[in-house]
Design an enzyme around this catalytic site. Structure first.
Site, PDB file in Angstrom:
ATOM      1  N   ARG A 238      -0.442 -36.642  -1.664  1.00  0.00           N
ATOM      2  CA  ARG A 238      -0.698 -37.886  -0.945  1.00  0.00           C
ATOM      3  C   ARG A 238      -1.892 -37.651  -0.028  1.00  0.00           C
ATOM      4  O   ARG A 238      -2.064 -36.551   0.514  1.00  0.00           O
ATOM      5  CB  ARG A 238       0.517 -38.304  -0.111  1.00  0.00           C
ATOM      6  N   GLU A 267      -6.445 -44.877   1.250  1.00  0.00           N
ATOM      7  CA  GLU A 267      -6.783 -45.359  -0.092  1.00  0.00           C
ATOM      8  C   GLU A 267      -6.363 -46.798  -0.359  1.00  0.00           C
ATOM      9  O   GLU A 267      -6.940 -47.459  -1.215  1.00  0.00           O
ATOM     10  CB  GLU A 267      -6.171 -44.439  -1.164  1.00  0.00           C
ATOM     11  N   HIS A 299      -6.378 -42.155  -7.609  1.00  0.00           N
ATOM     12  CA  HIS A 299      -4.914 -42.050  -7.767  1.00  0.00           C
ATOM     13  C   HIS A 299      -4.527 -42.262  -9.240  1.00  0.00           C
ATOM     14  O   HIS A 299      -3.697 -43.104  -9.564  1.00  0.00           O
ATOM     15  CB  HIS A 299      -4.205 -43.084  -6.874  1.00  0.00           C
TER      16      HIS A 299
HETATM   17  P1  NAI Z   1       9.481 -32.714  -5.706  1.00  0.00           P
HETATM   18  O1  NAI Z   1      10.430 -33.359  -4.784  1.00  0.00           O
HETATM   19  O2  NAI Z   1       9.976 -32.211  -7.020  1.00  0.00           O
HETATM   20  O3  NAI Z   1       8.768 -31.501  -4.956  1.00  0.00           O
HETATM   21  C1  NAI Z   1       8.298 -31.562  -3.633  1.00  0.00           C
HETATM   22  C2  NAI Z   1       8.353 -30.165  -3.064  1.00  0.00           C
HETATM   23  O4  NAI Z   1       7.794 -30.224  -1.756  1.00  0.00           O
HETATM   24  C3  NAI Z   1       9.794 -29.635  -2.930  1.00  0.00           C
HETATM   25  O5  NAI Z   1       9.895 -28.339  -3.444  1.00  0.00           O
HETATM   26  C4  NAI Z   1      10.037 -29.684  -1.421  1.00  0.00           C
HETATM   27  O6  NAI Z   1      10.914 -28.661  -0.994  1.00  0.00           O
HETATM   28  C5  NAI Z   1       8.628 -29.467  -0.900  1.00  0.00           C
HETATM   29  N1  NAI Z   1       8.499 -29.876   0.496  1.00  0.00           N
HETATM   30  C6  NAI Z   1       9.163 -30.858   1.159  1.00  0.00           C
HETATM   31  N2  NAI Z   1       8.809 -30.883   2.461  1.00  0.00           N
HETATM   32  C7  NAI Z   1       7.886 -29.900   2.607  1.00  0.00           C
HETATM   33  C8  NAI Z   1       7.149 -29.419   3.723  1.00  0.00           C
HETATM   34  N3  NAI Z   1       7.308 -29.953   4.939  1.00  0.00           N
HETATM   35  N4  NAI Z   1       6.297 -28.392   3.533  1.00  0.00           N
HETATM   36  C9  NAI Z   1       6.155 -27.830   2.306  1.00  0.00           C
HETATM   37  N5  NAI Z   1       6.827 -28.229   1.204  1.00  0.00           N
HETATM   38  C10 NAI Z   1       7.682 -29.255   1.356  1.00  0.00           C
HETATM   39  O7  NAI Z   1       8.291 -33.744  -5.926  1.00  0.00           O
HETATM   40  P2  NAI Z   1       7.230 -33.786  -7.101  1.00  0.00           P
HETATM   41  O8  NAI Z   1       7.752 -34.641  -8.198  1.00  0.00           O
HETATM   42  O9  NAI Z   1       6.786 -32.414  -7.436  1.00  0.00           O
HETATM   43  O10 NAI Z   1       6.043 -34.612  -6.417  1.00  0.00           O
HETATM   44  C11 NAI Z   1       5.332 -34.099  -5.304  1.00  0.00           C
HETATM   45  C12 NAI Z   1       4.497 -35.199  -4.694  1.00  0.00           C
HETATM   46  O11 NAI Z   1       3.442 -35.544  -5.590  1.00  0.00           O
HETATM   47  C13 NAI Z   1       5.228 -36.534  -4.455  1.00  0.00           C
HETATM   48  O12 NAI Z   1       5.913 -36.530  -3.212  1.00  0.00           O
HETATM   49  C14 NAI Z   1       4.124 -37.543  -4.468  1.00  0.00           C
HETATM   50  O13 NAI Z   1       3.684 -37.774  -3.151  1.00  0.00           O
HETATM   51  C15 NAI Z   1       3.020 -36.867  -5.277  1.00  0.00           C
HETATM   52  N6  NAI Z   1       2.738 -37.583  -6.526  1.00  0.00           N
HETATM   53  C16 NAI Z   1       1.456 -37.970  -6.782  1.00  0.00           C
HETATM   54  C17 NAI Z   1       1.135 -38.661  -7.940  1.00  0.00           C
HETATM   55  C18 NAI Z   1      -0.274 -39.061  -8.282  1.00  0.00           C
HETATM   56  O14 NAI Z   1      -0.476 -39.854  -9.210  1.00  0.00           O
HETATM   57  N7  NAI Z   1      -1.290 -38.550  -7.606  1.00  0.00           N
HETATM   58  C19 NAI Z   1       2.192 -39.044  -8.881  1.00  0.00           C
HETATM   59  C20 NAI Z   1       3.496 -38.514  -8.552  1.00  0.00           C
HETATM   60  C21 NAI Z   1       3.756 -37.831  -7.405  1.00  0.00           C
END
Ligand code: NAI
Length: 350
Positions: A238, A267, A299
């Site tokens: 993000r 954005e 994005h």
């Molecule tokens: P996920 O929930 O599987 O993984 C997120 C990881 O971040 C978890 O391991 C969690 O423990 C960790 N985390 C949480 N708080 C944290 C902190 N304070 N410091 C460090 N690590 C922390 O999520 P996923 O599916 O891997 O997605 C990650 C992010 O990618 C989403 O939250 C979303 O914002 C972004 N995203 C972007 C997209 C795009 O098109 N650019 C599309 C889909 C997701």
């Protein structure tokens, strides 16, 4: 015959209609597509709907939630994974919210790889030169990824796949996560380190943590100062994970090898729309666009046919399940905002 449930679908793009209409053949909802984004000014369009479908830049703040509650709207079905665009406090115990926790984590991780390779091998410059018949190599010197250190911030679904992909290039993987998965680290040869050490040791840093109050401006001037002078920063998480103004300063001072950004903290004013005929008023974005070692995509990391199809299917299935018996397996956590909160329905995750 049972009346059709109406779904008010905001920020609808032509590609949304293609994939949602195809998936909806099985569900039979009455989907009202609105091109406009959701805001206090447009929320009235949802007047007759039982369910609202929103995307990443639809602003679901206290005012919008109050208006929806008045209209007895029952469910907000997000067609995305992240949900930092919702006022969690305001929505809690008023309207339930579901999301699409995973559609194709490969799509996002692969886009991170695309950004990195495009940056390290100067593909935008090479492409432009070749089209003009200029095949000079001056200034296009690249860097091997093999043997370099990759720092993964957030080792969830996407971060782990990114680590796998980059390990394939022969990179050493270090990682930072608030909730480290030591089993995964042991099995995959990755090592968890603190965020400062990750900043110091990495040649490439890729961000895959959610945006929460804790991760807001995780990469700020202080962290940028710790990084290697030629570090390449990739953000497909993000926008506000990075303090964009601090990033501009670091780039101006040549304190960074490059940045590949699929997301940007402001954005919503620009992304997903054609702004090519008007001046960009956001000076930080405009400045970022001038650096030869910055690549910005709008994005689009999620934007594959596989992901769009999975998003439509899961969003409509979330709605179906909720209407059938109130079950919402993909409910967000209203309290901690964590993607994988073990007790999202209770609000008692602490
Ligand atoms: P996920 O929930 O599987 O993984 C997120 C990881 O971040 C978890 O391991 C969690 O423990 C960790 N985390 C949480 N708080 C944290 C902190 N304070 N410091 C460090 N690590 C922390 O999520 P996923 O599916 O891997 O997605 C990650 C992010 O990618 C989403 O939250 C979303 O914002 C972004 N995203 C972007 C997209 C795009 O098109 N650019 C599309 C889909 C997701």
């Amino acid at each position: 015959m049972k009346p059709q449930t109406t779904v008010a679908f905001f920020d609808a793009k032509p590609y949304d209609r293609i994939y949602f209409d195809a998936a909806n053949e099985k569900f039979g909802f009455n989907i009202n597509y609105f091109e406009t984004r959701l805001s206090a000014a447009t929320v009235g369009l949802a007047a007759n709907a039982a369910v609202l479908c929103a995307f990443v830049n639809d602003k679901i703040d206290g005012e919008v939630i109050a208006a929806l509650e008045k209209k007895h709207l029952r469910l907000i079905a997000l067609r995305c994974a992240g949900y930092n665009n919702i006022d969690l406090k305001a929505v809690w115990q008023k309207i339930r919210v579901a999301r699409v926790p995973a559609y194709s984590p490969y799509a996002i991780a692969e886009h991170a790889a695309a950004l990195l390779l495009a940056l390290t091998r100067h593909l935008p410059q090479a492409y432009n030169r070749a089209r003009e018949g200029n095949f000079l190599l001056n200034g296009l010197t690249g860097r091997d990824l093999h043997g370099k250190t990759l720092g993964v911030v957030g080792t969830g679904k996407i971060g782990k796949i990114a680590a796998d992909i980059f390990r394939g290039f022969g990179m050493k993987i270090i990682a930072f996560d608030k909730f480290p998965d030591e089993k995964w680290a042991a099995a995959s040869g990755a090592a968890y380190v603190g965020i400062d050490d990750l900043c110091r040791q990495s040649d490439v840093i890729t961000l895959h943590s959610p945006l929460t109050p804790e991760t807001y401006h995780l990469v700020n001037a202080e962290k940028l100062a710790l990084m290697k002078k030629d570090v390449v920063l990739i953000n497909t998480g993000r926008g506000a994970l990075i303090d964009a103004a601090a990033l501009v300063e670091a780039l101006k001072n040549q304190r960074l090898g490059g940045a590949g950004l699929d997301v940007y903290e402001e954005e919503e004013d620009y992304f997903f729309e054609d702004n090519s005929l008007q001046a960009i008023k956001d000076d930080v974005l405009a400045r970022l666009l001038t650096f030869p070692n910055v690549i910005i995509t709008g994005h689009q990391a999620f934007f594959t046919a596989e992901a769009l199809s999975a998003i439509a299917q899961t969003t409509l299935e979330n709605i179906r399940q909720f209407l059938a018996d109130g079950a919402l397996p993909n409910e967000i956590c209203y309290k901690c905002g964590a993607s994988e909160c073990p007790r999202p329905q209770t609000g008692k995750c602490f």
